[in-house]
Design a protein around this motif. Sequence first.
Motif, PDB file in Angstrom:
ATOM      1  N   ALA A 165      15.113 -84.606 -64.321  1.00  0.00           N
ATOM      2  CA  ALA A 165      14.764 -84.440 -65.736  1.00  0.00           C
ATOM      3  C   ALA A 165      14.036 -83.104 -65.873  1.00  0.00           C
ATOM      4  N   GLN A 166      14.158 -82.470 -67.032  1.00  0.00           N
ATOM      5  CA  GLN A 166      13.532 -81.162 -67.254  1.00  0.00           C
ATOM      6  C   GLN A 166      12.810 -81.183 -68.580  1.00  0.00           C
ATOM      7  N   ASP A 167      11.530 -80.705 -68.569  1.00  0.00           N
ATOM      8  CA  ASP A 167      10.759 -80.717 -69.804  1.00  0.00           C
ATOM      9  C   ASP A 167      11.000 -79.442 -70.601  1.00  0.00           C
ATOM     10  N   ARG A 168      10.293 -79.346 -71.728  1.00  0.00           N
ATOM     11  CA  ARG A 168      10.513 -78.235 -72.638  1.00  0.00           C
ATOM     12  C   ARG A 168      10.057 -76.902 -72.060  1.00  0.00           C
ATOM     13  N   ASN A 169       9.181 -76.957 -71.059  1.00  0.00           N
ATOM     14  CA  ASN A 169       8.679 -75.738 -70.433  1.00  0.00           C
ATOM     15  C   ASN A 169       9.492 -75.326 -69.215  1.00  0.00           C
ATOM     16  N   GLY A 170      10.572 -76.048 -68.946  1.00  0.00           N
ATOM     17  CA  GLY A 170      11.419 -75.713 -67.816  1.00  0.00           C
ATOM     18  C   GLY A 170      11.028 -76.363 -66.519  1.00  0.00           C
ATOM     19  N   ILE A 171       9.947 -77.184 -66.502  1.00  0.00           N
ATOM     20  CA  ILE A 171       9.518 -77.866 -65.289  1.00  0.00           C
ATOM     21  C   ILE A 171      10.522 -78.980 -64.984  1.00  0.00           C
ATOM     22  N   VAL A 172      10.982 -79.033 -63.741  1.00  0.00           N
ATOM     23  CA  VAL A 172      11.986 -80.017 -63.330  1.00  0.00           C
ATOM     24  C   VAL A 172      11.309 -81.135 -62.553  1.00  0.00           C
ATOM     25  N   TRP A 173      11.686 -82.377 -62.892  1.00  0.00           N
ATOM     26  CA  TRP A 173      11.181 -83.579 -62.221  1.00  0.00           C
ATOM     27  C   TRP A 173      12.353 -84.267 -61.537  1.00  0.00           C
ATOM     28  N   SER A 174      12.034 -84.998 -60.487  1.00  0.00           N
ATOM     29  CA  SER A 174      13.091 -85.701 -59.766  1.00  0.00           C
ATOM     30  C   SER A 174      12.632 -87.096 -59.382  1.00  0.00           C
ATOM     31  N   ALA A 175      13.560 -88.044 -59.553  1.00  0.00           N
ATOM     32  CA  ALA A 175      13.335 -89.411 -59.093  1.00  0.00           C
ATOM     33  C   ALA A 175      13.934 -89.541 -57.701  1.00  0.00           C
ATOM     34  N   THR A 176      13.131 -89.974 -56.739  1.00  0.00           N
ATOM     35  CA  THR A 176      13.589 -90.090 -55.348  1.00  0.00           C
ATOM     36  C   THR A 176      13.217 -91.451 -54.788  1.00  0.00           C
ATOM     37  N   GLY A 177      13.649 -91.662 -53.546  1.00  0.00           N
ATOM     38  CA  GLY A 177      13.326 -92.928 -52.877  1.00  0.00           C
ATOM     39  C   GLY A 177      11.887 -93.042 -52.472  1.00  0.00           C
ATOM     40  N   ASP A 178      11.111 -91.949 -52.544  1.00  0.00           N
ATOM     41  CA  ASP A 178       9.689 -92.038 -52.212  1.00  0.00           C
ATOM     42  C   ASP A 178       8.823 -91.460 -53.314  1.00  0.00           C
ATOM     43  N   GLY A 179       9.205 -91.721 -54.582  1.00  0.00           N
ATOM     44  CA  GLY A 179       8.371 -91.344 -55.699  1.00  0.00           C
ATOM     45  C   GLY A 179       8.910 -90.160 -56.479  1.00  0.00           C
ATOM     46  N   LEU A 180       8.037 -89.681 -57.370  1.00  0.00           N
ATOM     47  CA  LEU A 180       8.403 -88.549 -58.223  1.00  0.00           C
ATOM     48  C   LEU A 180       8.089 -87.230 -57.528  1.00  0.00           C
ATOM     49  N   TRP A 181       8.962 -86.261 -57.713  1.00  0.00           N
ATOM     50  CA  TRP A 181       8.762 -84.903 -57.225  1.00  0.00           C
ATOM     51  C   TRP A 181       8.834 -83.949 -58.409  1.00  0.00           C
ATOM     52  N   ASP A 239       7.727 -76.528 -59.766  1.00  0.00           N
ATOM     53  CA  ASP A 239       6.908 -75.730 -60.671  1.00  0.00           C
ATOM     54  C   ASP A 239       7.446 -74.318 -60.893  1.00  0.00           C
ATOM     55  N   GLY A 240       8.655 -74.051 -60.431  1.00  0.00           N
ATOM     56  CA  GLY A 240       9.236 -72.722 -60.577  1.00  0.00           C
ATOM     57  C   GLY A 240       9.388 -71.997 -59.273  1.00  0.00           C
ATOM     58  N   SER A 241       8.706 -72.480 -58.235  1.00  0.00           N
ATOM     59  CA  SER A 241       8.804 -71.820 -56.936  1.00  0.00           C
ATOM     60  C   SER A 241       9.046 -72.802 -55.800  1.00  0.00           C
ATOM     61  N   ALA A 242       8.477 -74.013 -55.892  1.00  0.00           N
ATOM     62  CA  ALA A 242       8.620 -74.966 -54.799  1.00  0.00           C
ATOM     63  C   ALA A 242       8.555 -76.387 -55.339  1.00  0.00           C
TER      64      ALA A 242
END
Length: 1016
Positions: free
Chosen positions: A132-148, A151-154
């Motif tokens: 998922a990606q927010d309005r500021n371009g930050i990308v989130w990910s659903a994984t088998g061990d929680g949310l990741w 932040d634009g670099s790592a």
Amino acid sequence: MSLIVIVLIAVFSAQWSMAEPAVPGVQRIVQQSWTFKDGAPEGVQALAETADGYLWLGTQFGLFRFDGSHFENFRSNFGDQLMSTSVSALMPDANGGLWVGYLYGGFSFIKSGKVINFVDSVAPTQTVLGFAQDRNGIVWSATGDGLWRFDGSAWAPITGEWNAPAGIIYQVGFDREGILWALRGWSDVGRELFYLLPNSRQFQKAGADLAAKLSWDADRNVLTTHERRASEPGSGVDLSDSLPAYPILRKDSGQVLDRAGGIWIMPLAYPFLMRHPAGKSLSETLRDVSPSNSEVYDLNPNHFAFLVDREGTAWFGDSKGIHRFTYSPLMQQAFPRQAPTFALAADEGGAVWVVAGDYNATTVYRVADGKATEKSQQNLQNVAYRAPDGSVWFGGKGGLWRAVEGGLSRVELPPELARNAIGPRAITQDRAGGMWVSAGAILYRYANGIWTLNGGRSEFPKQLILIEFTDNLGRVWFGSSRSRLTVLDGDRLLTFGPSDGLRVGNITAIYGRGSEIWIGGEFGLQQFDNGRFHTIRSTDNESLRGISGIVETANGDLWLNALAGILHIRRAEILKGLQKAEYQVTGERFGRSEGLPGLPLQIWPIPTAIEGTDGRLWFTANNGVVWLHPTRASNRTPPPPVSIQSVAADDKAYEPDQVPTFPPGTSNVQISYAAISLLHPEAIRFRYKVREIDDEWHDAARSTSVSYRNLPPGSYHFEVGGSDANGVWADKTATADFTILPAYYQTNWFRALCAILLLLLAWAGYQLRIRRLHRQFEMTLDARVAERTRIARDLHDTLLQSFHGLLLRFQTAFNLLPDRPVESKQVLASAIDQAAEAITEGRDAVQGLRTSATEMNDLADSIRALGEELVEENSAEAVLRIEVQGTPRALHPIVRDEVFRIAGEALRNAFRHAAARQIEVELRYDERQFRVRVRDDGKGIDPEVLRAEGPEGHFGLRGMRERAKLAGGKLTVWSGLDAGTEVELSIPGPHAYSSPSPDRSWLPQSIFGSGGASDS
């Protein structure tokens, strides 16, 4: 982690179970599937559509992309490798590019063919389930061990300070208000829902013990509402109170809302897909939906592999491939039995008569309220016609039938028609009620129970008749093969052909509502108006080929049934096409993707398009009949995005997002581009240009690459545009800028150096030429001097002889004087006469050759001496002034003599004829030229005399000009009555001076120029 992987593989490998659509919707859904045999990958686990329009498929067997026609296993042009071939999650980035998650953990980012792999730096991830990606371009990910979070670099896991849910995050997404929702738990029951408000760093719980999945809109946003839906505790969809928004949930299913408002439901416990049309509110629909009131499709989609693309099409992936569901305005009519060909005739109340079958067996149906009722008739063929009086007629072997009160009444055919093997093929009714029936080249008219060959007209042409039509003015039209048309207008029989401008090939469609009649055929569409044919052109030449059905609706729009599909051309476009012969019309096209069952027939039964009495339009094709509402049908889709796919120079790939710089000597620049329409890939066309070298667009048709060879060095801007599915060019284009570096011999400094060298060579050549001319001029002058010296010598010799003779005579007279004084006197008188003649002869010679007088004297002094003589001779009161400018230089002898004579003639005129008081002589020694000016303030010269170059019989002015020309100079005279006179002689320096300037060579002079001081 291993358990998650095993379960996922089991889900992804699930087989189809059979289910049939239970309730047909008000809109037709066209389903198309691609499986392994069509080139599609199996086991599709994720779907995404990137900004360039490509559909990406994540599978256990690699990452693939689809352009609507072909599947391609992703390979980077730069040799980059993905982290794994087992792809589990995909998401397009808002700024372009594609995020990739893997079944065994890890992330990659792809943009413009470049791959960036993110190696876990904090802790290894487990299976990536979504992004998922927010309005500021930050990308989130659903994984088998929680949310990741990226932040634009790592990438980094969300730690405890966020109060984030731990463990398996099954789904993650933002709603339209920017709230992040995360569904925790792998099991279909007992899941927990969390949310994160915008600009917050604290997750909050929204519900527990849930047995549902999130609902999504067409843009992959979580569907929420601000009204809390009442639900029983333990219902599986019960949420907490006072939430900022309430996700719309349905127990035991996941769902997605498409762009037409339809809701697609993926039950957790059943291996099928349901669709419910738009209607009630979404919450009510989900509460009441069931297989009994929905369309049911027998595929078991992967619950992570769904997508609604930019064209409104819904996509689902399963273990066998992908499936596309498209809304279509074409409604296909069902019949009890299949048939290859159909003939149509409208009936009252919106009903339609349909003759279905082939040449051997046919069935007559009457279609009303969507139901086809069988009306059988033996020997009936595929010919149906509704007459202007509302009667419906059918043709068959041995007879003509008319529909009467739900039944059929037979009319016997004349023997010639009855014996014809093909039977009646075209029917029309004239204004008098007579029926014109043709079978091939045989034509009869039936009226008052009597059949008449050719309607009793012997001049009727004998030719194959394909179609008949009667217009509102009562004219009867007969369309034939090879662009031949016959019109019966009252008592006049008119024929038209290619020589009259009719060029559609075999005429298979005629229609019109007024005086203008539309003619369609194999090769195009024309309008007949007042004896002239107007050709209609389209953006795609194939669109208007094979027209066998035309309907003009009441609003002036045209609907065509052609080989390219059903084409709708609006009246505004038609008017433009009629006003400008070169204009290319555009229209909406309905074809295979909209569920058209086949191609329209190009020979009987025709026409293949009719208008029903209720306004619906009916079209026939091989293997089917479809209808639509013309006021509701639309196939306008957004233009496809055009993108640059690759840029290469001499087969070396460069990143298209940057401005590549190609090395010197680049001979071939290759650019690949794309404009993806997943629904109509075959309809997209391209045009391109390089702004620096192309004035107009180049039509590339469907080609997706172009090469430019041997471009000169410089900066270039390549631009490519695409059309939409209907042939309309998109406003937005894609560009690729690049620069070709020059070789050393192509640089500006090298060109400048070459130019300087060329100029120096040219100047050297010019100087050599001048010197050669100078030598030639000197040789000419030397020859003239030698000749004058010879003449002077001759004169000198003559004078000596004369004086010698005088001495002898004086001696004789002296001797005779003592003895014969008279005779001596006579001899002396003769000697005196001879002496006078010698003196006159000598004076003339000396005045004619003043070289001896001026050769050793300064020119200014010579002119001053001549002026003083003229003052004494003419007793004049004029004042003479002589001015010398520049440093005096030696003149060529002949030039000096000619200058002296011209100046002398000017002075004589001033003293003797002008009555001048002030006379000036100006001598200017310049590097470029030598100049003499003689001016006075006398009475001037009459302009007429000046134009005639002196009074009649006088040669002063003419002689001065001739002398100036001989000296290589130019003489100019300015004068007017009572305005004085000015005479100017100018001679180029190389001609005037006997030697070059002593203080400068020719090279410094050529570079720095010349200069000098002025003396007076």
